[in-house]
Design a protein around this motif. Sequence first.
Motif, PDB file in Angstrom:
ATOM      1  N   LEU A 226      39.986   7.340  -9.222  1.00 34.42           N
ATOM      2  CA  LEU A 226      39.155   7.034 -10.388  1.00 34.42           C
ATOM      3  C   LEU A 226      39.972   6.862 -11.662  1.00 34.42           C
ATOM      4  N   PHE A 227      41.244   7.253 -11.639  1.00 34.48           N
ATOM      5  CA  PHE A 227      42.098   6.986 -12.794  1.00 34.48           C
ATOM      6  C   PHE A 227      42.461   5.512 -12.885  1.00 34.48           C
ATOM      7  N   HIS A 228      42.407   4.815 -11.758  1.00 32.41           N
ATOM      8  CA  HIS A 228      42.916   3.442 -11.719  1.00 32.41           C
ATOM      9  C   HIS A 228      41.900   2.412 -11.223  1.00 32.41           C
ATOM     10  N   GLN A 229      40.779   2.871 -10.670  1.00 34.37           N
ATOM     11  CA  GLN A 229      39.809   1.942 -10.105  1.00 34.37           C
ATOM     12  C   GLN A 229      38.442   2.146 -10.755  1.00 34.37           C
ATOM     13  N   PRO A 230      37.640   1.080 -10.821  1.00 34.89           N
ATOM     14  CA  PRO A 230      36.273   1.249 -11.323  1.00 34.89           C
ATOM     15  C   PRO A 230      35.459   2.092 -10.345  1.00 34.89           C
ATOM     16  N   ILE A 231      34.562   2.868 -10.873  1.00 35.86           N
ATOM     17  CA  ILE A 231      33.777   3.778 -10.048  1.00 35.86           C
ATOM     18  C   ILE A 231      32.896   3.016  -9.058  1.00 35.86           C
ATOM     19  N   GLU A 232      32.436   1.816  -9.449  1.00 36.02           N
ATOM     20  CA  GLU A 232      31.588   1.032  -8.553  1.00 36.02           C
ATOM     21  C   GLU A 232      32.295   0.734  -7.239  1.00 36.02           C
ATOM     22  N   GLU A 233      33.564   0.398  -7.328  1.00 37.83           N
ATOM     23  CA  GLU A 233      34.343   0.050  -6.139  1.00 37.83           C
ATOM     24  C   GLU A 233      34.469   1.244  -5.193  1.00 37.83           C
ATOM     25  N   ILE A 234      34.695   2.418  -5.758  1.00 38.94           N
ATOM     26  CA  ILE A 234      34.837   3.631  -4.950  1.00 38.94           C
ATOM     27  C   ILE A 234      33.502   4.013  -4.316  1.00 38.94           C
ATOM     28  N   TRP A 235      32.443   3.933  -5.097  1.00 37.34           N
ATOM     29  CA  TRP A 235      31.109   4.297  -4.610  1.00 37.34           C
ATOM     30  C   TRP A 235      30.668   3.372  -3.467  1.00 37.34           C
ATOM     31  N   GLU A 236      30.993   2.094  -3.592  1.00 37.06           N
ATOM     32  CA  GLU A 236      30.629   1.147  -2.534  1.00 37.06           C
ATOM     33  C   GLU A 236      31.370   1.468  -1.234  1.00 37.06           C
TER      34      GLU A 236
ATOM     35  N   SER B 158       0.844  -1.192   0.000  1.00 40.66           N
ATOM     36  CA  SER B 158       0.000   0.000   0.000  1.00 40.66           C
ATOM     37  C   SER B 158       0.877   1.239   0.000  1.00 40.66           C
ATOM     38  N   ALA B 159       0.238   2.384  -0.212  1.00 47.40           N
ATOM     39  CA  ALA B 159       0.970   3.649  -0.137  1.00 47.40           C
ATOM     40  C   ALA B 159       1.535   3.866   1.252  1.00 47.40           C
ATOM     41  N   GLU B 160       0.794   3.448   2.255  1.00 56.03           N
ATOM     42  CA  GLU B 160       1.274   3.585   3.631  1.00 56.03           C
ATOM     43  C   GLU B 160       2.547   2.782   3.848  1.00 56.03           C
ATOM     44  N   ASP B 161       2.600   1.580   3.282  1.00 54.54           N
ATOM     45  CA  ASP B 161       3.807   0.755   3.393  1.00 54.54           C
ATOM     46  C   ASP B 161       4.993   1.446   2.738  1.00 54.54           C
ATOM     47  N   ILE B 162       4.752   2.034   1.580  1.00 54.16           N
ATOM     48  CA  ILE B 162       5.835   2.701   0.858  1.00 54.16           C
ATOM     49  C   ILE B 162       6.368   3.882   1.663  1.00 54.16           C
ATOM     50  N   LEU B 163       5.476   4.677   2.226  1.00 60.08           N
ATOM     51  CA  LEU B 163       5.911   5.810   3.048  1.00 60.08           C
ATOM     52  C   LEU B 163       6.724   5.328   4.236  1.00 60.08           C
ATOM     53  N   SER B 164       6.314   4.214   4.818  1.00 60.86           N
ATOM     54  CA  SER B 164       7.034   3.676   5.973  1.00 60.86           C
ATOM     55  C   SER B 164       8.433   3.203   5.587  1.00 60.86           C
ATOM     56  N   VAL B 165       8.536   2.493   4.461  1.00 62.91           N
ATOM     57  CA  VAL B 165       9.843   1.990   4.018  1.00 62.91           C
ATOM     58  C   VAL B 165      10.790   3.150   3.725  1.00 62.91           C
ATOM     59  N   LEU B 166      10.298   4.166   3.048  1.00 63.66           N
ATOM     60  CA  LEU B 166      11.161   5.303   2.695  1.00 63.66           C
ATOM     61  C   LEU B 166      11.664   6.041   3.932  1.00 63.66           C
ATOM     62  N   GLN B 167      10.874   6.020   4.995  1.00 61.53           N
ATOM     63  CA  GLN B 167      11.295   6.692   6.231  1.00 61.53           C
ATOM     64  C   GLN B 167      12.235   5.839   7.080  1.00 61.53           C
ATOM     65  N   THR B 168      12.045   4.539   7.062  1.00 63.93           N
ATOM     66  CA  THR B 168      12.763   3.679   8.005  1.00 63.93           C
ATOM     67  C   THR B 168      13.955   2.961   7.395  1.00 63.93           C
ATOM     68  N   LYS B 169      14.099   2.987   6.080  1.00 64.40           N
ATOM     69  CA  LYS B 169      15.203   2.297   5.423  1.00 64.40           C
ATOM     70  C   LYS B 169      15.964   3.263   4.514  1.00 64.40           C
ATOM     71  N   PRO B 170      16.675   4.227   5.097  1.00 63.22           N
ATOM     72  CA  PRO B 170      17.383   5.225   4.274  1.00 63.22           C
ATOM     73  C   PRO B 170      18.450   4.609   3.381  1.00 63.22           C
ATOM     74  N   GLU B 171      18.880   3.391   3.679  1.00 67.57           N
ATOM     75  CA  GLU B 171      19.923   2.766   2.863  1.00 67.57           C
ATOM     76  C   GLU B 171      19.461   2.514   1.433  1.00 67.57           C
ATOM     77  N   ILE B 172      18.148   2.330   1.207  1.00 68.34           N
ATOM     78  CA  ILE B 172      17.692   2.060  -0.161  1.00 68.34           C
ATOM     79  C   ILE B 172      17.655   3.326  -1.008  1.00 68.34           C
ATOM     80  N   LEU B 173      17.762   4.495  -0.367  1.00 69.02           N
ATOM     81  CA  LEU B 173      17.701   5.753  -1.105  1.00 69.02           C
ATOM     82  C   LEU B 173      19.016   6.076  -1.814  1.00 69.02           C
ATOM     83  N   ARG B 174      20.081   5.414  -1.436  1.00 65.44           N
ATOM     84  CA  ARG B 174      21.387   5.664  -2.064  1.00 65.44           C
ATOM     85  C   ARG B 174      21.580   4.663  -3.203  1.00 65.44           C
ATOM     86  N   THR B 175      21.571   5.163  -4.412  1.00 66.24           N
ATOM     87  CA  THR B 175      21.658   4.283  -5.581  1.00 66.24           C
ATOM     88  C   THR B 175      22.963   4.535  -6.344  1.00 66.24           C
ATOM     89  N   VAL B 176      22.974   5.530  -7.235  1.00 63.13           N
ATOM     90  CA  VAL B 176      24.192   5.917  -7.963  1.00 63.13           C
ATOM     91  C   VAL B 176      24.327   7.441  -7.883  1.00 63.13           C
TER      92      VAL B 176
END
Length: 497
Positions: free
Chosen positions: A458-468, A205-223
């Motif tokens: 970033l001259f020598h490493q993939p960006i994914e590794e640095i971002w992680e 539900s929309a309520e579930d989505i609002l709850s997840v976005l508030q309580t799980k900030p780790e999913i908000l960091r993507t790229v």
Amino acid sequence: MKLLLVINTIRPPLTPEDSPYRYHNRTALERVLEYALHIVPRESVLLLANDPPAEPETGIRKVLRSDWTVGTFLRVLREVSNGYDTIVYVYGDCPFLDVPLTRKMLENHRRYFADYTFSDGFPYGLTPEIVETRILDALERLADHTDQPIQRDTLFSLISKDINSFDLETELSPVDLRYLRVSLTTDTKRNRLLCMALDHEHPSSAEDILSVLQTKPEILRTVPAYLSVQITERCPHSCAFCPYPLFGKDILHAEGFMPLESFYRVVGEGARFCGDLVVGVSLWGEPSFYPDFPALCEGVASYPEVQLVVETSGIGWRDEILKKTREILGDRITWIVDLVTDQRELYSSLRGVGFEESRRTAETLLSLFPQTSYVQTVRMQETEEGLEQFYRSWKERHLIIQKYDWFSGLLPQRKVTDLSPLHRFPCWHLKRDLSVLLDGSVPLCREDLKKEHTVGNLFHQPIEEIWEKMGKVYLDHTRGQYPSLCEPCDEYYTYNF
């Protein structure tokens, strides 16, 4: 109230990367069509699409055009809505559109005889816009630039031009999540990854989505959304409010710069990893001193989803260089001229020479790039008295009033007022920014001038590794744990892109 549900699927063709993104084993459009059929019968669903269509065949009625603009969009809406009272308008890349919330909005729309109903405080992509067909003629009359591309806020922007002429109804979110700047859409890689992460939480539900976005900030960091690059170490000023001169270099005469091939690698890595991206080239150094700035712009131009931002003192630019950048990038380049103050003597004490030149450059840029040029001042104790006059002088142009940054204590605290939130949240810059220095090294953020928290090169490493690696510090922030650099920092709530 006879309803027509219009789904906007106007966009470039799907890329191979788009196709694997599915939500409960359905594409975003399949989810939107399922949502639509809970609201109206099949014959009252209409897709607006490209010709040839970018989406697969759905069996739903379509309007196909190759020349979609604001003008054609409004004209088509008027034509297809003949015989209908109300249009429910959504985009086809919103997999989390909520049926109960839409029905509630429709009920209020009907009960209060609204012309237009929208939501406020919800993440984009949960709710539709609802518009009465009787106001479409008025919207066409309000459209000044009918040849412009359709935007997600086109209807609201048109209504806002004469808002008192319409009856509006607003569905307010139980919790205001606008500060998260979340878009539950699949139009960019960043947003698709967020939708995938949210889908794995199985919200019902929309309520579930609002709850997840508030309580799980780790999913908000993507790229990353913003890649800030130091292209030169030379600067025309030793500013009183900048920490860069504190580190021993003779920045007024420095000759170091990032080689073009290295810059191209940085931008290429960013574009590959992020898709759409804003690249800034003003990290510690004045971009006008770069030996071949047009060639740098050429490197950005080769990536259609990349935008360039140039923050400058306004010193050192030649008109022919500025005109050349317009030829190369057009409106894909944004200029920010940091004028500091309109008071000549104060400018001299804070920055040094160049008062007149900086203003000439600002006027030139505002002429060449009227939609993408800004003037800027820094709000601090020294500039506060003249801030109102600065505002009055430039308010008719694009104006930025930047917050003072004391760089975690490297500089004296000169802020005029405390703008920080009541409750600290994870840093926006760790969530969305990545900074690259002249030698390719990546500090934790631009505040890390001492390079005590470098996360890679970033001259020598993939960006994914640095971002992680940066992500581990972000996760610490979500738990209320801050390294020594972050603890005194008050930039965590400021936002670039």
